[in-house]
Design a protein around this motif. Structure first.
Motif, PDB file in Angstrom:
ATOM      1  N   ILE A 159      25.366   6.302  23.416  1.00 40.22           N
ATOM      2  CA  ILE A 159      24.768   6.712  24.695  1.00 40.22           C
ATOM      3  C   ILE A 159      23.268   6.408  24.699  1.00 40.22           C
ATOM      4  CG2 ILE A 159      24.210   8.703  26.137  1.00 40.22           C
ATOM      5  CD1 ILE A 159      26.885   9.934  25.256  1.00 40.22           C
ATOM      6  N   GLU A 160      22.602   6.668  23.579  1.00 45.25           N
ATOM      7  CA  GLU A 160      21.167   6.392  23.476  1.00 45.25           C
ATOM      8  C   GLU A 160      20.874   4.893  23.616  1.00 45.25           C
ATOM      9  OE1 GLU A 160      20.030   8.026  19.759  1.00 45.25           O
ATOM     10  OE2 GLU A 160      20.176  10.124  20.421  1.00 45.25           O
ATOM     11  N   CYS A 161      21.708   4.073  22.981  1.00 48.30           N
ATOM     12  CA  CYS A 161      21.514   2.621  23.056  1.00 48.30           C
ATOM     13  C   CYS A 161      21.752   2.109  24.474  1.00 48.30           C
ATOM     14  CB  CYS A 161      22.455   1.909  22.089  1.00 48.30           C
ATOM     15  SG  CYS A 161      22.012   2.125  20.346  1.00 48.30           S
ATOM     16  N   GLN A 162      22.769   2.666  25.139  1.00 49.67           N
ATOM     17  CA  GLN A 162      23.042   2.268  26.527  1.00 49.67           C
ATOM     18  C   GLN A 162      21.865   2.632  27.422  1.00 49.67           C
ATOM     19  OE1 GLN A 162      23.898   4.627  29.266  1.00 49.67           O
ATOM     20  NE2 GLN A 162      23.942   2.879  30.683  1.00 49.67           N
ATOM     21  N   GLN A 163      21.306   3.828  27.230  1.00 48.20           N
ATOM     22  CA  GLN A 163      20.164   4.271  28.028  1.00 48.20           C
ATOM     23  C   GLN A 163      18.922   3.419  27.746  1.00 48.20           C
ATOM     24  OE1 GLN A 163      19.697   6.531  30.460  1.00 48.20           O
ATOM     25  NE2 GLN A 163      21.906   6.893  30.522  1.00 48.20           N
ATOM     26  N   GLU A 164      18.752   3.047  26.488  1.00 45.72           N
ATOM     27  CA  GLU A 164      17.596   2.215  26.122  1.00 45.72           C
ATOM     28  C   GLU A 164      17.671   0.845  26.798  1.00 45.72           C
ATOM     29  OE1 GLU A 164      15.181   0.623  22.141  1.00 45.72           O
ATOM     30  OE2 GLU A 164      17.146   1.592  21.936  1.00 45.72           O
ATOM     31  N   ALA A 165      18.865   0.236  26.779  1.00 44.35           N
ATOM     32  CA  ALA A 165      19.043  -1.068  27.433  1.00 44.35           C
ATOM     33  C   ALA A 165      18.838  -0.947  28.943  1.00 44.35           C
ATOM     34  CB  ALA A 165      20.434  -1.618  27.128  1.00 44.35           C
ATOM     35  N   LYS A 166      19.376   0.113  29.533  1.00 38.74           N
ATOM     36  CA  LYS A 166      19.239   0.326  30.974  1.00 38.74           C
ATOM     37  C   LYS A 166      17.770   0.504  31.357  1.00 38.74           C
ATOM     38  CE  LYS A 166      20.473   3.568  34.651  1.00 38.74           C
ATOM     39  NZ  LYS A 166      21.226   4.810  34.986  1.00 38.74           N
ATOM     40  N   ASN A 167      17.057   1.358  30.615  1.00 36.60           N
ATOM     41  CA  ASN A 167      15.651   1.610  30.925  1.00 36.60           C
ATOM     42  C   ASN A 167      14.804   0.349  30.769  1.00 36.60           C
ATOM     43  OD1 ASN A 167      16.246   4.293  31.409  1.00 36.60           O
ATOM     44  ND2 ASN A 167      15.679   4.976  29.363  1.00 36.60           N
ATOM     45  N   PHE A 168      15.092  -0.434  29.727  1.00 35.85           N
ATOM     46  CA  PHE A 168      14.329  -1.663  29.508  1.00 35.85           C
ATOM     47  C   PHE A 168      14.557  -2.644  30.652  1.00 35.85           C
ATOM     48  CE2 PHE A 168      13.547  -5.882  27.757  1.00 35.85           C
ATOM     49  CZ  PHE A 168      12.333  -5.693  27.114  1.00 35.85           C
ATOM     50  N   SER A 169      15.783  -2.722  31.140  1.00 35.45           N
ATOM     51  CA  SER A 169      16.068  -3.640  32.254  1.00 35.45           C
ATOM     52  C   SER A 169      15.358  -3.197  33.523  1.00 35.45           C
ATOM     53  CB  SER A 169      17.576  -3.717  32.510  1.00 35.45           C
ATOM     54  OG  SER A 169      18.075  -2.495  33.022  1.00 35.45           O
ATOM     55  N   ILE A 170      15.118  -1.895  33.670  1.00 38.79           N
ATOM     56  CA  ILE A 170      14.443  -1.381  34.868  1.00 38.79           C
ATOM     57  C   ILE A 170      12.948  -1.662  34.819  1.00 38.79           C
ATOM     58  CG2 ILE A 170      13.817   0.712  36.136  1.00 38.79           C
ATOM     59  CD1 ILE A 170      16.576   1.837  35.411  1.00 38.79           C
ATOM     60  N   TYR A 171      12.275  -1.268  33.725  1.00 38.06           N
ATOM     61  CA  TYR A 171      10.823  -1.443  33.698  1.00 38.06           C
ATOM     62  C   TYR A 171      10.400  -2.873  33.359  1.00 38.06           C
ATOM     63  CZ  TYR A 171      10.809  -0.594  28.555  1.00 38.06           C
ATOM     64  OH  TYR A 171      11.027  -0.645  27.199  1.00 38.06           O
ATOM     65  N   SER A 172      11.368  -3.740  33.037  1.00 41.60           N
ATOM     66  CA  SER A 172      11.061  -5.164  32.859  1.00 41.60           C
ATOM     67  C   SER A 172      11.502  -5.977  34.071  1.00 41.60           C
ATOM     68  CB  SER A 172      11.765  -5.704  31.604  1.00 41.60           C
ATOM     69  OG  SER A 172      11.309  -5.050  30.437  1.00 41.60           O
ATOM     70  N   GLY A 173      11.809  -5.280  35.159  1.00 39.72           N
ATOM     71  CA  GLY A 173      12.335  -5.944  36.351  1.00 39.72           C
ATOM     72  C   GLY A 173      11.449  -7.039  36.908  1.00 39.72           C
ATOM     73  N   LEU A 174      10.134  -6.961  36.655  1.00 42.47           N
ATOM     74  CA  LEU A 174       9.208  -7.976  37.156  1.00 42.47           C
ATOM     75  C   LEU A 174       9.559  -9.364  36.635  1.00 42.47           C
ATOM     76  CD1 LEU A 174       6.537  -8.678  38.635  1.00 42.47           C
ATOM     77  CD2 LEU A 174       5.337  -8.178  36.499  1.00 42.47           C
ATOM     78  N   TYR A 175      10.141  -9.427  35.437  1.00 45.88           N
ATOM     79  CA  TYR A 175      10.415 -10.713  34.802  1.00 45.88           C
ATOM     80  C   TYR A 175      11.875 -11.148  34.942  1.00 45.88           C
ATOM     81  CZ  TYR A 175       5.904  -9.782  32.678  1.00 45.88           C
ATOM     82  OH  TYR A 175       4.571  -9.502  32.498  1.00 45.88           O
ATOM     83  N   LEU A 176      12.691 -10.324  35.572  1.00 44.73           N
ATOM     84  CA  LEU A 176      14.114 -10.653  35.709  1.00 44.73           C
ATOM     85  C   LEU A 176      14.370 -11.389  37.012  1.00 44.73           C
ATOM     86  CD1 LEU A 176      15.783  -7.297  34.562  1.00 44.73           C
ATOM     87  CD2 LEU A 176      14.892  -9.163  33.152  1.00 44.73           C
ATOM     88  N   SER A 177      15.184 -12.418  36.936  1.00 47.59           N
ATOM     89  CA  SER A 177      15.616 -13.086  38.161  1.00 47.59           C
ATOM     90  C   SER A 177      16.577 -12.160  38.893  1.00 47.59           C
ATOM     91  CB  SER A 177      16.318 -14.409  37.824  1.00 47.59           C
ATOM     92  OG  SER A 177      17.550 -14.156  37.174  1.00 47.59           O
ATOM     93  N   ASP A 178      16.874 -12.479  40.134  1.00 45.16           N
ATOM     94  CA  ASP A 178      17.809 -11.656  40.909  1.00 45.16           C
ATOM     95  C   ASP A 178      19.180 -11.599  40.237  1.00 45.16           C
ATOM     96  OD1 ASP A 178      15.852 -11.176  42.763  1.00 45.16           O
ATOM     97  OD2 ASP A 178      16.522 -12.727  44.163  1.00 45.16           O
TER      98      ASP A 178
END
Length: 249
Positions: A159-178
């Motif tokens: 659960i912690e690893c899933q949350q870590e990946a989710k949070n990273f994808s959110i606050y790194s959204g500036l660099y993610l393509s659509d």
């Protein structure tokens, strides 16, 4: 006696055009000189403006190239970290049911169990809670508790690893393509649902029918997670390959 100088009217009338011509030639010369002078000044002004424009464009281009290089470098870093976090989360979640418990654990004595738990980096207080009252008679029950403890611990880690990946994808959204952002969101959703199912299985007493039904749903989610991981990898590779730098037009 009055003497009069004879006037040569012929020469007089001839000299007038010569004077006019001389004056006109002088005017043309000075006018041409003035025009050339003004033209040269204007030309120098335009050359200076053009030089300034070229310097400004050169600086702007250099700045944009630097910004692009910095953005691209950061994008590579973000994609690498994000993909790794999702792989770890997937591995944690899907690996719980096949958790690697030493197959010979039921043959261990007290000291061997203690060393085994230490090798798993289990907190000392938890280790003592298991081996403090160890006896050959209650050893099977203690081992069952240890396995149950390890499985629940793995669920928490998943659960912690899933949350870590989710949070990273959110606050790194500036660099993610659509596309990457959409896949990441869907992957987080499915991993989160899968981890929630694991939490229910290992922390609640379920009827066998309910457990079997939930396990069937989890197999479908596992398949979806596999597909999303593959899609994420493909999309990231496409964007970070040479094709990513091509002009889409």
């Amino acid at each position: 006696m009055n003497f009069q100088i004879p006037i040569d009217w012929g020469s007089y009338f001839i000299s007038i055009p010569l004077i006019v011509l001389t004056v006109w030639t002088g005017i043309k010369f000075f006018s041409k000189s003035y025009v050339n002078q003004q033209f040269n000044k204007l030309l120098e002004t335009h050359k200076h403006e053009l030089q300034m424009l070229m310097e400004n464009n050169k600086f702007d281009l250099q700045r944009k190239m630097l910004d692009f290089n910095l953005f691209t470098t950061k994008k590579h870093e973000v994609y690498t970290n994000l993909y790794n976090l999702f792989l770890v989360a997937e591995g944690r979640a899907r690996g719980i049911r096949g958790i690697g418990v030493d197959p010979f654990i039921r043959k261990y004595g007290r000291s061997e169990i203690e060393e085994y738990l230490k090798s798993l980096n289990m907190p000392s207080a938890d280790i003592q809670s298991f081996v403090g009252n160890w006896t050959p008679e209650n050893a099977p029950q203690i081992v069952d508790h240890i396995v149950d403890y390890l499985q629940k611990l793995e669920v928490r880690k998943a659960i912690e690893c899933q949350q870590e990946a989710k949070n990273f994808s959110i606050y790194s959204g500036l660099y993610l393509s659509d596309n990457v952002a959409v896949i990441s969101k869907e992957l987080s959703k499915n991993l989160g649902s899968f981890c929630n199912d694991l939490n229910i299985i290992y922390n609640f007493n379920l009827l066998k029918s309910d457990r079997d039904s939930l396990a069937e749903e989890m197999r479908d989610k596992e398949k979806k997670i596999e597909e999303l991981i593959a899609s994420l990898k493909y999309e990231m590779q496409e964007e970070l390959s040479i094709g990513y730098y091509k002009n889409p037009g």
